[in-house]
Design an enzyme around this catalytic site. Structure first.
Site, PDB file in Angstrom:
ATOM      1  CE  LYS A  13       0.437   2.304   4.114  1.00  0.00           C
ATOM      2  NZ  LYS A  13       1.572   1.772   4.742  1.00  0.00           N
ATOM      3  CB  SER A 135       7.610  -9.672  -0.654  1.00  0.00           C
ATOM      4  OG  SER A 135       6.802  -8.527  -0.847  1.00  0.00           O
ATOM      5  N   GLY A 140      10.164  -2.641   5.673  1.00  0.00           N
ATOM      6  CA  GLY A 140      10.498  -1.474   6.492  1.00  0.00           C
ATOM      7  C   GLY A 140      10.480  -0.152   5.748  1.00  0.00           C
ATOM      8  CB  ALA A 141      10.108   0.847   2.378  1.00  0.00           C
ATOM      9  N   GLY A 142       7.519   1.348   4.833  1.00  0.00           N
ATOM     10  CA  GLY A 142       6.185   1.946   4.986  1.00  0.00           C
ATOM     11  C   GLY A 142       5.241   1.580   3.862  1.00  0.00           C
ATOM     12  CG  LEU A 143       6.492   0.820   0.373  1.00  0.00           C
ATOM     13  CD1 LEU A 143       7.454   0.327  -0.691  1.00  0.00           C
ATOM     14  CD2 LEU A 143       5.663   1.994  -0.164  1.00  0.00           C
ATOM     15  CB  SER A 145       6.403  -5.484   3.390  1.00  0.00           C
ATOM     16  OG  SER A 145       7.018  -5.075   4.600  1.00  0.00           O
ATOM     17  CB  SER A 146       4.319  -6.541   8.306  1.00  0.00           C
ATOM     18  OG  SER A 146       3.543  -5.421   8.633  1.00  0.00           O
ATOM     19  CD  GLU A 193       0.148  -5.551   9.716  1.00  0.00           C
ATOM     20  OE1 GLU A 193      -0.028  -4.364   9.430  1.00  0.00           O
ATOM     21  OE2 GLU A 193       1.283  -6.039   9.808  1.00  0.00           O
ATOM     22  CG  ASP A 204      -0.601  -0.635   6.426  1.00  0.00           C
ATOM     23  OD1 ASP A 204      -1.218   0.413   6.148  1.00  0.00           O
ATOM     24  OD2 ASP A 204       0.606  -0.655   6.733  1.00  0.00           O
TER      25      ASP A 204
END
Length: 396
Positions: A13, A135, A140-143, A145-146, A193, A204
């Protein structure tokens, strides 16, 4: 328990508008990013449950018989409730982790174990299976992923355990679950999450489950009707930042200059609303002038975010490079470095895009040409996956 291999994917996202303002009760527009996380679940009869996460260099396996003997009564069957800190500690024991480990790698394993033990409790015996996750999203880029990881796990485990039907019909390349199944996937993904993030907003995982675009305000999440798929360039400046420190910085600026900062937040809110209105129009009949409005909104929001103090020299560089090619960019997420998005108009010539990507790469940034408004969690046939994805999964 299903006997066939399951292939599932879910999107990441980006926040289109409303980052930072959302903390102060304003709207945020969050959109599904078509960089996806792929999961392959393979049922076995070897008495083991395996987890392979090559992006973060993790490979673990457990004896199903040993897991079966453990007291997992603290995970109530079919109960989608948050884990208490004591339950998380118990889960660490099950995983064989030291008590003080809290890094993301360990938490990704804990999240898997939690979802596997909770969802598969309905089976007569815990199933023997292998799960591999690969993936396209940087971590850890705020996208998100988790969240994409948690959504893939929930969808695959619920389907494998026949808690929800597999929607893939013969002759279909890919398919999506029913609304009712998506609700259940999202509920479990949110719990996954929580194991990783403690107290996430739920945005997210909702974006990754349903795809498209969502509006979030003060805990309420609603879906935008059929948002258009917009092409973007996503750029990672690779400058590390602390979301916590950036959020605190905006709060202190608001307290110090309330008359100045409160109107900025109100203005960002108006930008989100206007963007939502334009996307609604584009869903019916997209026109070139819509792109011009979206570009103006991107520019205005970026200036506002700079005024809030969450800009960074690397993001200014991104905006300068893309502006030199006649394109418009803004930060996405926390700011202070991290990622930015650039809207790619449909009339762009290929050489122009390539030249811009080259210029950004020479700044030391990573770029992905992708789209937003992507489909949510989906199940695929192996043949329908792109060659790089197939190769990555085959190599696991």
């Amino acid at each position: 328990m299903l006997s066939e291999v399951l292939l599932v994917s879910a999107p990441g996202k980006v926040i289109l508008h409303g980052e930072h303002a959302v903390v102060h009760g304003k709207i945020a527009l969050s959109v599904a990013l078509n960089l996806r996380t792929f999961l392959r679940l393979q049922p076995h009869s070897n008495g083991k449950v395996g987890l392979n996460l090559p992006n973060i260099g993790i490979r673990r396996a457990w004896d199903v018989a040993k897991l079966q003997m453990l007291d997992t009564s603290f995970l109530k069957q079919g109960d989608v409730t948050a884990l208490t800190p004591e339950q998380v500690e118990k889960l660490k024991e099950v995983a064989g982790f030291p008590e003080d480990c809290a890094d993301h790698e360990h938490l990704a394993v804990l999240s898997f174990l939690y979802l596997y033990l909770s969802i598969c409790q309905s089976q007569r015996a815990l199933p023997s299976l292998d799960v591999a996750v690969w993936s396209e999203l940087p971590t850890g880029a705020g996208l998100g992923s988790s969240a994409a990881y948690s959504v893939c796990l929930a969808a695959a485990l619920l389907t494998a355990c026949k808690e929800i039907p597999n929607p893939l019909k013969d002759a279909e390349a890919a398919s999506r679950w029913t609304e009712e199944s998506l609700e259940l996937i999202n509920k479990w993904a949110f719990q996954g999450e929580r194991v990783i993030h403690g107290n996430p907003s739920g945005v997210d995982n909702a974006v990754s489950t349903w795809g498209g675009a969502l509006r979030y305000q003060q805990g309420k999440i609603s879906s935008l009707k059929r948002p258009p798929a917009l092409k973007i360039l996503l750029t990672n400046t690779k400058v590390p930042r602390s979301t916590k420190a950036l959020v605190a910085g905006v709060r202190s600026r608001l307290l110090k200059f309330p008359e100045i900062v409160a109107p900025l937040l109100t203005s960002i809110d108006a930008i989100s609303l206007e963007c939502e209105r334009v996307l609604g129009e584009m869903a019916a009949a997209p026109a070139p002038e819509h792109y011009l409005v979206l570009e103006e909104l991107i520019d205005m929001n970026q200036h506002h975010l700079n005024a809030l103090g969450v800009g960074h020299a690397s993001l200014d560089r991104l905006c300068q490079v893309t502006m030199a090619h006649g394109l418009h960019s803004k930060l996405t997420g926390a700011g202070g470095g991290g990622c930015g998005i650039t809207l790619l108009r449909p009339d762009l010539e290929r050489p122009e895009v390539e030249a811009m990507k080259q210029a950004l790469t020479s700044c030391g940034f990573d770029c992905w040409e992708t789209s937003i408004g992507a489909p949510g969690v989906s199940v695929h046939t192996a043949a329908s996956l792109d060659a790089p994805v197939q190769q990555a999964l085959d190599g696991l």
